[in-house]
Enzyme design. Structure first.
Site, PDB file in Angstrom:
ATOM      1  N   ARG A 168       6.675   0.019   8.336  1.00 26.73           N
ATOM      2  CA  ARG A 168       5.737   0.714   7.709  1.00 26.73           C
ATOM      3  C   ARG A 168       5.697   2.128   8.839  1.00 26.73           C
ATOM      4  O   ARG A 168       5.390   3.435   7.972  1.00 26.73           O
ATOM      5  CB  ARG A 168       4.252   0.487   8.027  1.00 26.73           C
ATOM      6  CG  ARG A 168       3.870  -0.648   6.789  1.00 26.73           C
ATOM      7  CD  ARG A 168       2.628  -1.598   7.478  1.00 26.73           C
ATOM      8  NE  ARG A 168       1.419  -0.605   7.381  1.00 26.73           N
ATOM      9  CZ  ARG A 168       0.445  -0.888   8.196  1.00 26.73           C
ATOM     10  NH1 ARG A 168       0.333  -2.089   8.979  1.00 26.73           N
ATOM     11  NH2 ARG A 168      -0.650  -0.257   8.335  1.00 26.73           N
ATOM     12  N   SER A 183      -3.063  -6.258   8.545  1.00 25.64           N
ATOM     13  CA  SER A 183      -2.511  -6.031   9.935  1.00 25.64           C
ATOM     14  C   SER A 183      -3.288  -6.431  10.978  1.00 25.64           C
ATOM     15  O   SER A 183      -3.110  -7.320  12.128  1.00 25.64           O
ATOM     16  CB  SER A 183      -1.910  -4.733  10.135  1.00 25.64           C
ATOM     17  OG  SER A 183      -1.497  -4.360  11.685  1.00 25.64           O
TER      18      SER A 183
HETATM   19  N1  URA Z   1      -4.116  -1.034  14.066  1.00 23.01           N
HETATM   20  C1  URA Z   1      -3.080  -2.085  13.458  1.00 23.01           C
HETATM   21  O1  URA Z   1      -3.130  -3.176  14.273  1.00 23.01           O
HETATM   22  N2  URA Z   1      -2.607  -2.043  12.415  1.00 23.01           N
HETATM   23  C2  URA Z   1      -2.685  -1.225  11.708  1.00 23.01           C
HETATM   24  O2  URA Z   1      -1.845  -1.147  10.586  1.00 23.01           O
HETATM   25  C3  URA Z   1      -3.414   0.083  11.637  1.00 23.01           C
HETATM   26  C4  URA Z   1      -4.050  -0.209  13.022  1.00 23.01           C
END
Ligand code: URA
Length: 433
Positions: A168, A183
């Site tokens: 990403r 996530s």
């Molecule tokens: N923190 C995370 O752990 N994942 C994300 O995608 C954004 C912030």
């Protein structure tokens, strides 16, 4: 089932089934699909979004992609808190021992700082001797014995997120609500706690720049947590200006020590007490939030929280001499004063600019491989709403780097001063449960 059909389905804005999501995550972590497959699917998700069911299924499959820490054999409610990241955010260092000082079990897996945001692990590691590389067995032993442990994420925890986040980052797909939610929540769920409190930051120094986006993310995080049977709550908090006064690792540890001795900045103390109160209700110590906040304040005043802090740091190898004598921490070679060039009221201290400046001074890292300087950073002397006169000290800058004139100029520009009175901003904006 094959990955191209799954990509095509999402491209055409159709919902993926649980089995399709499971297939994707399993193929990803077993390297049966290529990065371009995963990246294309991420972009399709970014563009077309996901239904609530899809997000829950993605979160669960990511959580199951690696090891899940099982804390169920440790008696009592195990609580956890996660911040979406900000500037000067040293909350976990105060909150964890404060909550643990009530006998509540705090089991927390934390991260490192990247870009303008700091990370709890880097701050903790600036205490000589402190180790955050615990095995799961040691982590559990400390939670059981002392009621508190914080460790870094192991390679085995949520490997799907590790791969997806890296993709990403380089494919312009970070800012997607379904992807951010899965996530964060997959990692939190894999860490084994019974309850989760999310501190969603909003403002220039945060991931979420607008209140609308912060609300949407908070609601989604809470509903996905609940769908996974966890008591999940969220608060939305201000990150327009840095939290407290200190930004930078040792500087923030010192501010955490002050706060644990009930001498902390007002905004930061308020945030710690509010989070502690919510976590005490999640742990069922009391069901009354106001009472919980009073109890938390009492433990800052009577020394119990600081005592727990020292016990915790010692249990992970940290030298508690520094906690009792913070003036003995290592210091940066150069210290600069930034003085005010106007008269008026502070309207804004751009958190993003201060965070980036601290990073360039050595306090943070641009890439995860960079080494940080624990002594570097910025300590504000004023906050938004304060009155200032010509030549007043706005902040002190600490670094070991030479030739930082451009950084000093940038820091000066982060302070916006108006001739009219400005209200002190509220740190707690909303509470979602
Ligand atoms: N923190 C995370 O752990 N994942 C994300 O995608 C954004 C912030």
């Amino acid at each position: 089932m094959n990955i191209v059909d799954i990509i095509a389905k999402k491209r055409d804005n159709r919902a993926l089934t649980r089995l399709e999501i499971k297939y994707f995550i399993k193929s990803l972590v077993s390297h049966k699909i290529e990065d371009y497959h995963a990246s294309t699917l991420l972009m399709a998700i970014y563009l077309n979004g996901m239904s609530h069911d899809e997000i829950v299924n993605l979160t669960k499959e990511m959580m199951k992609s690696g090891e899940i820490i099982d804390l169920s054999d440790i008696p009592g409610v195990k609580v956890d808190k996660h911040s979406t990241g900000g500037v000067g955010d040293k909350t976990s260092m105060v909150l964890a021992p404060l909550v643990a000082s009530f006998g509540v079990k705090v089991a927390k897996v934390s991260g490192r700082g990247l870009g303008h945001t700091g990370g709890t692990l880097d701050k903790l590691e600036s205490i000589p001797g402190m180790s955050i590389n615990l095995t799961n067995a040691k982590f559990k032993e400390l939670v059981r014995r002392n009621g508190i442990a914080i460790m870094g994420q192991t390679k085995e925890l949520d490997p799907a997120d590790k791969t997806l986040y890296a993709l990403r980052d380089v494919t312009a797909t970070v800012g997607s609500l379904p992807l951010i939610t899965s996530s964060i929540m997959s990692k939190k769920l894999a860490s084994g706690s019974d309850t989760i409190l999310l501190d969603v930051k909003v403002g220039s120094g945060a991931f979420m720049k607008t209140l609308k986006d912060a609300r949407e993310l908070s609601n989604l995080l809470v509903s996905v947590g609940k769908a996974c049977n966890k008591d999940t709550r969220a608060i939305i908090t201000d990150m327009q200006e840095p939290l407290g006064y200190a930004v930078g690792n040792i500087l923030e540890v010192k501010e955490a020590i002050d706060t644990l001795n009930n001498k902390g900045p007002k905004d930061f103390t308020e945030l710690c007490l509010t989070c502690a109160a919510i976590m005490l209700t999640q742990a069922k110590v009391t069901d009354n939030l106001d009472k919980a906040k009073e109890m938390a304040e009492a433990n800052l005043k009577n020394g119990k929280a600081f005592y727990k802090f020292k016990q915790w740091i010692a249990s992970q190898g940290g030298d508690t001499y520094y906690l009792d004598h913070p003036d003995k921490f290592k210091k940066a070679k150069y210290v600069y004063d930034i003085k005010c060039k106007h008269v008026g009221y502070i309207k804004e201290i751009e958190a993003l600019t201060i965070g980036e400046a601290a990073m360039h001074l050595g306090a943070g890292r641009l890439t995860i491989k960079d080494k940080i300087d624990p002594t570097a950073g910025i300590v504000l002397n004023k906050k938004v709403g304060d009155h200032v006169k010509f030549n007043d000290l706005l902040c002190k800058v600490y670094t070991n780097k030479e030739n930082v004139n451009d950084i000093l100029k940038t820091i000066n520009k982060a302070f916006k001063i108006l001739p009219v009175k400005v209200k002190t901003p509220k740190v707690i904006i909303d509470y979602i449960k």
